[in-house]
Design a protein around this motif. Structure first.
Motif, PDB file in Angstrom:
ATOM      1  N   ARG A  52       0.843  -1.192   0.000  1.00  0.00           N
ATOM      2  CA  ARG A  52       0.000   0.000   0.000  1.00  0.00           C
ATOM      3  C   ARG A  52       0.878   1.241   0.000  1.00  0.00           C
ATOM      4  NH1 ARG A  52      -2.175   3.728   3.331  1.00  0.00           N
ATOM      5  NH2 ARG A  52      -4.276   4.436   2.855  1.00  0.00           N
ATOM      6  N   GLN A  53       0.609   2.118  -0.951  1.00  0.00           N
ATOM      7  CA  GLN A  53       1.342   3.377  -1.055  1.00  0.00           C
ATOM      8  C   GLN A  53       0.392   4.521  -0.707  1.00  0.00           C
ATOM      9  OE1 GLN A  53       4.618   3.643  -1.638  1.00  0.00           O
ATOM     10  NE2 GLN A  53       4.716   1.405  -1.724  1.00  0.00           N
ATOM     11  N   PRO A  54       0.636   5.229   0.391  1.00  0.00           N
ATOM     12  CA  PRO A  54      -0.250   6.338   0.753  1.00  0.00           C
ATOM     13  C   PRO A  54      -0.040   7.528  -0.180  1.00  0.00           C
ATOM     14  CG  PRO A  54       1.578   6.183   2.313  1.00  0.00           C
ATOM     15  CD  PRO A  54       1.704   5.017   1.367  1.00  0.00           C
ATOM     16  N   MET A  55      -1.129   8.131  -0.604  1.00  0.00           N
ATOM     17  CA  MET A  55      -1.032   9.317  -1.456  1.00  0.00           C
ATOM     18  C   MET A  55      -0.358  10.460  -0.702  1.00  0.00           C
ATOM     19  SD  MET A  55      -2.156   8.423  -4.386  1.00  0.00           S
ATOM     20  CE  MET A  55      -2.166  10.031  -5.143  1.00  0.00           C
ATOM     21  N   SER A  56      -0.459  10.455   0.628  1.00  0.00           N
ATOM     22  CA  SER A  56       0.113  11.529   1.441  1.00  0.00           C
ATOM     23  C   SER A  56       1.626  11.653   1.289  1.00  0.00           C
ATOM     24  CB  SER A  56      -0.250  11.326   2.909  1.00  0.00           C
ATOM     25  OG  SER A  56       0.270  10.098   3.387  1.00  0.00           O
ATOM     26  N   GLN A  57       2.293  10.602   0.814  1.00  0.00           N
ATOM     27  CA  GLN A  57       3.747  10.680   0.654  1.00  0.00           C
ATOM     28  C   GLN A  57       4.151  11.717  -0.402  1.00  0.00           C
ATOM     29  OE1 GLN A  57       5.712   7.174  -1.297  1.00  0.00           O
ATOM     30  NE2 GLN A  57       3.575   6.451  -1.497  1.00  0.00           N
ATOM     31  N   TRP A  58       3.204  12.114  -1.256  1.00  0.00           N
ATOM     32  CA  TRP A  58       3.510  13.102  -2.292  1.00  0.00           C
ATOM     33  C   TRP A  58       2.942  14.480  -1.971  1.00  0.00           C
ATOM     34  CZ3 TRP A  58       1.725   8.165  -4.239  1.00  0.00           C
ATOM     35  CH2 TRP A  58       2.794   7.329  -4.606  1.00  0.00           C
ATOM     36  N   ARG A  59       2.328  14.618  -0.831  1.00  0.00           N
ATOM     37  CA  ARG A  59       1.759  15.915  -0.435  1.00  0.00           C
ATOM     38  C   ARG A  59       2.895  16.934  -0.306  1.00  0.00           C
ATOM     39  NH1 ARG A  59      -3.204  16.507   3.619  1.00  0.00           N
ATOM     40  NH2 ARG A  59      -3.953  18.386   2.651  1.00  0.00           N
ATOM     41  N   GLY A  60       2.656  18.137  -0.810  1.00  0.00           N
ATOM     42  CA  GLY A  60       3.679  19.184  -0.779  1.00  0.00           C
ATOM     43  C   GLY A  60       4.535  19.229  -2.031  1.00  0.00           C
ATOM     44  N   GLN A  61       4.370  18.239  -2.891  1.00  0.00           N
ATOM     45  CA  GLN A  61       5.060  18.225  -4.178  1.00  0.00           C
ATOM     46  C   GLN A  61       4.060  18.609  -5.269  1.00  0.00           C
ATOM     47  OE1 GLN A  61       7.469  14.703  -5.095  1.00  0.00           O
ATOM     48  NE2 GLN A  61       7.166  14.028  -2.987  1.00  0.00           N
ATOM     49  N   VAL A  62       4.584  18.944  -6.419  1.00  0.00           N
ATOM     50  CA  VAL A  62       3.726  19.062  -7.588  1.00  0.00           C
ATOM     51  C   VAL A  62       3.481  17.629  -8.042  1.00  0.00           C
ATOM     52  CG1 VAL A  62       3.563  19.865  -9.972  1.00  0.00           C
ATOM     53  CG2 VAL A  62       4.663  21.303  -8.234  1.00  0.00           C
ATOM     54  N   VAL A  63       2.206  17.256  -8.207  1.00  0.00           N
ATOM     55  CA  VAL A  63       1.864  15.873  -8.560  1.00  0.00           C
ATOM     56  C   VAL A  63       1.080  15.855  -9.868  1.00  0.00           C
ATOM     57  CG1 VAL A  63       0.629  13.781  -7.848  1.00  0.00           C
ATOM     58  CG2 VAL A  63       1.801  15.177  -6.135  1.00  0.00           C
ATOM     59  N   VAL A  64       1.571  15.072 -10.807  1.00  0.00           N
ATOM     60  CA  VAL A  64       0.835  14.783 -12.037  1.00  0.00           C
ATOM     61  C   VAL A  64       0.182  13.430 -11.795  1.00  0.00           C
ATOM     62  CG1 VAL A  64       0.991  14.388 -14.525  1.00  0.00           C
ATOM     63  CG2 VAL A  64       2.514  16.061 -13.427  1.00  0.00           C
ATOM     64  N   LEU A  65      -1.125  13.455 -11.602  1.00  0.00           N
ATOM     65  CA  LEU A  65      -1.877  12.251 -11.263  1.00  0.00           C
ATOM     66  C   LEU A  65      -2.636  11.791 -12.500  1.00  0.00           C
ATOM     67  CD1 LEU A  65      -2.667  10.339  -8.945  1.00  0.00           C
ATOM     68  CD2 LEU A  65      -4.533  11.911  -8.410  1.00  0.00           C
ATOM     69  N   ASN A  66      -2.252  10.626 -13.000  1.00  0.00           N
ATOM     70  CA  ASN A  66      -2.795  10.118 -14.257  1.00  0.00           C
ATOM     71  C   ASN A  66      -3.574   8.831 -14.019  1.00  0.00           C
ATOM     72  OD1 ASN A  66      -1.795   8.076 -16.785  1.00  0.00           O
ATOM     73  ND2 ASN A  66      -2.791   9.984 -17.341  1.00  0.00           N
ATOM     74  N   PHE A  67      -4.858   8.864 -14.388  1.00  0.00           N
ATOM     75  CA  PHE A  67      -5.703   7.671 -14.336  1.00  0.00           C
ATOM     76  C   PHE A  67      -5.644   7.013 -15.703  1.00  0.00           C
ATOM     77  CE2 PHE A  67      -7.230  10.513 -11.083  1.00  0.00           C
ATOM     78  CZ  PHE A  67      -7.463   9.678 -10.007  1.00  0.00           C
ATOM     79  N   TRP A  68      -5.330   5.741 -15.750  1.00  0.00           N
ATOM     80  CA  TRP A  68      -5.099   5.059 -17.010  1.00  0.00           C
ATOM     81  C   TRP A  68      -5.485   3.583 -16.888  1.00  0.00           C
ATOM     82  CZ3 TRP A  68      -1.425   1.101 -17.816  1.00  0.00           C
ATOM     83  CH2 TRP A  68      -0.697   0.754 -16.674  1.00  0.00           C
ATOM     84  N   ALA A  69      -5.409   2.874 -18.011  1.00  0.00           N
ATOM     85  CA  ALA A  69      -5.613   1.423 -18.027  1.00  0.00           C
ATOM     86  C   ALA A  69      -4.751   0.827 -19.132  1.00  0.00           C
ATOM     87  CB  ALA A  69      -7.079   1.079 -18.267  1.00  0.00           C
ATOM     88  N   SER A  70      -4.366  -0.413 -18.948  1.00  0.00           N
ATOM     89  CA  SER A  70      -3.486  -1.078 -19.923  1.00  0.00           C
ATOM     90  C   SER A  70      -4.150  -1.247 -21.282  1.00  0.00           C
ATOM     91  CB  SER A  70      -3.041  -2.438 -19.385  1.00  0.00           C
ATOM     92  OG  SER A  70      -4.161  -3.291 -19.223  1.00  0.00           O
ATOM     93  N   TRP A  71      -5.467  -1.325 -21.314  1.00  0.00           N
ATOM     94  CA  TRP A  71      -6.203  -1.536 -22.557  1.00  0.00           C
ATOM     95  C   TRP A  71      -6.527  -0.224 -23.275  1.00  0.00           C
ATOM     96  CZ3 TRP A  71     -10.398   1.284 -21.536  1.00  0.00           C
ATOM     97  CH2 TRP A  71     -10.834   1.366 -20.221  1.00  0.00           C
TER      98      TRP A  71
END
Length: 181
Positions: A52-71
């Protein structure tokens, strides 16, 4: 007779315009509610190894959050740009995070063929719901948001994100950070 055709053409154009307007209104990215952004940092998703990777580990950074799928073809097409831009902007505190709306087996198989240099998390159905809460009413992919250091969305894009658009947004954030420092 010509008047009848003109009337039909005008009616067809009006219907087309109404359809385009409705589609843009319904499917265009919308600003998420503040609670959705606050809740984002409380979430966590497993990585390829199941940790499990908490999203909070990137808080305070600029985050490019990309929702994707292999298909998803447009998702796969934009990933090499993300790899390059992550290398370019990582020293400035920019992190790319991919959240797959897919299952772990498909993601692992895809990443063996096309490795990336940024974290990929497995979100499955929960990520689909999160993307909707973060401004993607249609649920279509890919969907990308850019969060500044304060956690505010500075860019929201449905569909393949043009490299120049993302690079420009990241450069502006980077410049603003230097001015404010």
């Amino acid at each position: 007779m010509q008047r009848k055709w003109l009337y039909l053409i005008l009616l067809a154009l009006a219907a087309l315009a109404a359809g385009v307007w409705m589609a843009q209104t319904r499917y265009a990215p919308q600003a998420p509610a503040a609670p959705a952004l606050a809740a984002l940092w409380q979430l966590g998703f497993p990585d390829g190894e199941g940790r499990r990777q908490p999203m909070s580990q990137w808080r305070g950074q600029v985050v490019v959050l990309n929702f994707w799928a292999s298909w998803c073809a447009p998702c796969r097409e934009e990933m090499p740009d993300f790899v390059d831009l992550r290398t370019q902007f990582r020293p400035s505190g920019v992190e790319f995070v991919g959240i797959a709306i897919d299952n772990p087996v498909n993601v692992a198989q895809f990443l063996r063929q096309q490795p990336v240099n940024y974290p990929i998390l497995i979100g499955e159905g929960a990520a689909h719901s999160l993307a909707r809460q973060l401004g993607n009413p249609s649920g279509a992919l890919p969907y990308t948001i850019v969060l500044d250091r304060d956690g505010s969305i500075v860019l929201s894009h449905l569909g393949r994100l043009p490299r120049a658009t993302l690079e420009s947004a990241l450069s502006k954030i980077k410049t603003q950070a230097k001015i404010g420092s």
